[in-house]
Design an enzyme around this catalytic site. Structure first.
Site, mmCIF file in Angstrom:
data_model
loop_
_atom_site.group_PDB
_atom_site.id
_atom_site.type_symbol
_atom_site.label_atom_id
_atom_site.label_comp_id
_atom_site.label_asym_id
_atom_site.label_seq_id
_atom_site.Cartn_x
_atom_site.Cartn_y
_atom_site.Cartn_z
ATOM 1 N N ARG A 98 0.849 -1.187 0.000
ATOM 2 C CA ARG A 98 0.000 0.000 0.000
ATOM 3 C C ARG A 98 0.888 1.242 0.000
ATOM 4 N NH1 ARG A 98 -3.589 -2.609 -1.575
ATOM 5 N NH2 ARG A 98 -5.500 -3.190 -0.506
ATOM 6 N N HIS A 106 -1.684 0.741 -9.530
ATOM 7 C CA HIS A 106 -2.360 -0.215 -8.623
ATOM 8 C C HIS A 106 -3.049 -1.327 -9.432
ATOM 9 C CE1 HIS A 106 -4.250 -0.626 -4.384
ATOM 10 N NE2 HIS A 106 -4.223 -1.806 -4.972
HETATM 11 P P1 NDP Z 1 -1.992 -11.981 4.336
HETATM 12 O O1 NDP Z 1 -2.842 -11.509 5.448
HETATM 13 O O2 NDP Z 1 -2.190 -13.353 3.792
HETATM 14 O O3 NDP Z 1 -0.460 -11.877 4.761
HETATM 15 C C1 NDP Z 1 0.065 -10.783 5.438
HETATM 16 C C2 NDP Z 1 1.513 -11.088 5.795
HETATM 17 O O4 NDP Z 1 2.087 -9.911 6.372
HETATM 18 C C3 NDP Z 1 1.635 -12.209 6.846
HETATM 19 O O5 NDP Z 1 2.757 -13.005 6.576
HETATM 20 C C4 NDP Z 1 1.854 -11.419 8.137
HETATM 21 O O6 NDP Z 1 2.596 -12.105 9.131
HETATM 22 C C5 NDP Z 1 2.669 -10.246 7.614
HETATM 23 N N1 NDP Z 1 2.580 -9.119 8.560
HETATM 24 C C6 NDP Z 1 1.485 -8.441 8.957
HETATM 25 N N2 NDP Z 1 1.803 -7.501 9.865
HETATM 26 C C7 NDP Z 1 3.144 -7.600 10.033
HETATM 27 C C8 NDP Z 1 4.059 -6.916 10.847
HETATM 28 N N3 NDP Z 1 3.680 -5.938 11.680
HETATM 29 N N4 NDP Z 1 5.360 -7.275 10.780
HETATM 30 C C9 NDP Z 1 5.765 -8.274 9.955
HETATM 31 N N5 NDP Z 1 4.930 -8.975 9.159
HETATM 32 C C10 NDP Z 1 3.641 -8.630 9.199
HETATM 33 O O7 NDP Z 1 -2.141 -10.909 3.161
HETATM 34 P P2 NDP Z 1 -1.994 -11.102 1.585
HETATM 35 O O8 NDP Z 1 -0.708 -11.775 1.318
HETATM 36 O O9 NDP Z 1 -3.223 -11.700 1.025
HETATM 37 O O10 NDP Z 1 -1.977 -9.574 1.090
HETATM 38 C C11 NDP Z 1 -0.987 -8.676 1.519
HETATM 39 C C12 NDP Z 1 -1.286 -7.271 1.052
HETATM 40 O O11 NDP Z 1 -1.032 -7.115 -0.325
HETATM 41 C C13 NDP Z 1 -2.724 -6.795 1.185
HETATM 42 O O12 NDP Z 1 -3.064 -6.475 2.506
HETATM 43 C C14 NDP Z 1 -2.719 -5.579 0.281
HETATM 44 O O13 NDP Z 1 -2.322 -4.442 1.008
HETATM 45 C C15 NDP Z 1 -1.665 -5.917 -0.760
HETATM 46 N N6 NDP Z 1 -2.259 -6.132 -2.080
HETATM 47 C C16 NDP Z 1 -1.901 -5.340 -3.124
HETATM 48 C C17 NDP Z 1 -2.415 -5.527 -4.375
HETATM 49 C C18 NDP Z 1 -1.988 -4.703 -5.516
HETATM 50 O O14 NDP Z 1 -2.559 -4.845 -6.607
HETATM 51 N N7 NDP Z 1 -1.004 -3.858 -5.354
HETATM 52 C C19 NDP Z 1 -3.402 -6.595 -4.636
HETATM 53 C C20 NDP Z 1 -3.711 -7.388 -3.489
HETATM 54 C C21 NDP Z 1 -3.161 -7.146 -2.262
HETATM 55 P P3 NDP Z 1 2.052 -13.477 9.791
HETATM 56 O O15 NDP Z 1 2.202 -14.510 8.687
HETATM 57 O O16 NDP Z 1 2.948 -13.724 10.912
HETATM 58 O O17 NDP Z 1 0.613 -13.218 10.141
HETATM 59 C C1 OXD Z 2 -6.386 -5.700 -2.995
HETATM 60 C C2 OXD Z 2 -5.924 -4.717 -3.974
HETATM 61 O O1 OXD Z 2 -6.160 -5.512 -1.786
HETATM 62 O O2 OXD Z 2 -6.345 -4.787 -5.143
HETATM 63 O O3 OXD Z 2 -6.976 -6.702 -3.408
HETATM 64 O O4 OXD Z 2 -5.093 -3.874 -3.643
#
Ligand code: NDP
Ligand code: OXD
Length: 308
Positions: free
Chosen positions: A223, A271
């Protein structure tokens, strides 16, 4: 009971057909046609309607149409209402494609070659073997772990950082704030795939950049709120970072006068790294509605205390 859909109309029509086939008694409505608010039990949205829970007092489930939920005020959801983030397979496939594209672009100096092209300079830059390049992914969830898997065939040294410890075959993993600097100290190409939470807002800042080896590349597909933009501009100016590939920005659409548009070391996309597939998203909702109606555990439930 009503399923209220508030997102792209094209996707809404795909969901309508799929949900009505599966649940013939479900009244599928597209915002703003809410019908009787007392009948709304399920809402799917990117940004929810204002006063969601006051407006729909019988609400049981909220589906985010994307993987992220930072656009939703988690504190406004009563404990009885579950929020589900999207985890359909098309999202991970798209992120693996984009992430691989961006990592290979950074590895093969594409941002620098694009700038050389703009200046009509035919100049070959030193090549580095993939097994001499370290890639680090912040966030080892559905998307981060999926990307690392896609990167395995190229031979990069793969690293990952998450909140809780993880074991991933072929990836050196680190966890929590105490291991962050150790993780960063070896990374040439850093990919942010974290959710945006109180803990991760502004995490891509000068402290993190200074902990990287010189000339590292930043890829932000998480983000815009993860990045302190001024710190990135400073790190690019001082050659701490050699380039940045950014799919997200603090303000989207990026304002026309923003320095990223014309920065010689920045590659931008609007995005688009990964988008929920209409059919895959409908299948995710059908599966979870079935489970909900059968009182079975749901997938992708957001933990409001963690913020993701
Ligand atoms: P998940 O919830 O599956 O994974 C999140 C990961 O981040 C987990 O491994 C979690 O750790 C880690 N995490 C969260 N907080 C912390 C922290 N404080 N310190 C270290 N690690 C942390 O999410 P997704 O993989 O499905 O998606 C991730 C993000 O990708 C979304 O939230 C979104 O913002 C972004 N995104 C962007 C898109 C784009 O087009 N640019 C499209 C889709 C998503 P743990 O495993 O220990 O819980
Ligand atoms: C999502 C994105 O979070 O598109 O799915 O960013």
């Amino acid at each position: 009971m009503t399923f209220l859909f508030k997102s792209e109309a094209r996707r809404g029509e795909v969901w309508r057909m799929r949900l009505q086939k599966e649940f013939p008694n479900l009244d599928f409505r597209i915002w703003p046609d809410v019908g009787d608010p007392l009948k709304v039990k399920y809402v799917a949205c990117w940004v929810p309607p204002a006063d969601l829970c006051q407006e729909f007092p019988k609400l049981e489930l909220v589906f985010s149409v994307g993987a992220g939920v930072d656009q939703i005020d988690l504190s406004a959801l009563p404990s009885g209402v579950k929020l589900l983030r999207m985890t359909e397979p098309g999202l991970a496939a798209g992120m693996s494609e984009y992430g691989t594209l961006a990592v290979l672009a950074a590895h093969r100096n594409l941002p620098a070659y694009l700038e050389l092209q703009r200046t009509r300079a035919w100049k070959q830059l030193p090549a580095v073997a993939a097994n001499d390049r370290s890639v680090g992914v912040m966030g080892l969830g559905v998307l981060g772990a999926g990307l690392l898997d896609s990167l395995k065939p190229f031979g990069f040294r793969l690293h990952g950082w998450s909140r809780s410890p993880k074991v991933i075959d072929g990836v050196t993993t680190f966890a929590g704030p105490d291991e962050l600097v150790q993780f960063l100290s070896r990374i040439d190409i850093l990919v942010c795939l974290l959710p945006l939470t109180d803990e991760t807002r502004g995490i891509l800042n000068s402290t993190i950049f200074n902990a990287l080896p010189n000339n590292a590349c930043l890829i932000n597909v998480g983000r815009g709120g993860h990045l302190i933009e001024k710190d990135l501009l400073d790190a690019l100016a001082s050659n701490k970072l050699c380039c940045a590939i950014l799919d997200v920005a603090n303000t989207e659409p990026l304002p026309v006068d923003h320095p990223f548009w014309t920065h010689p070391k920045v590659v931008l996309t609007p995005h688009v790294a990964s988008v929920t597939d209409a059919e895959g998203g409908a299948e995710f909702v059908v599966t979870n509605l079935r489970r909900h109606l059968a009182n079975e555990p749901l997938t992708g439930v957001v933990d409001a205390s963690r913020g993701y």
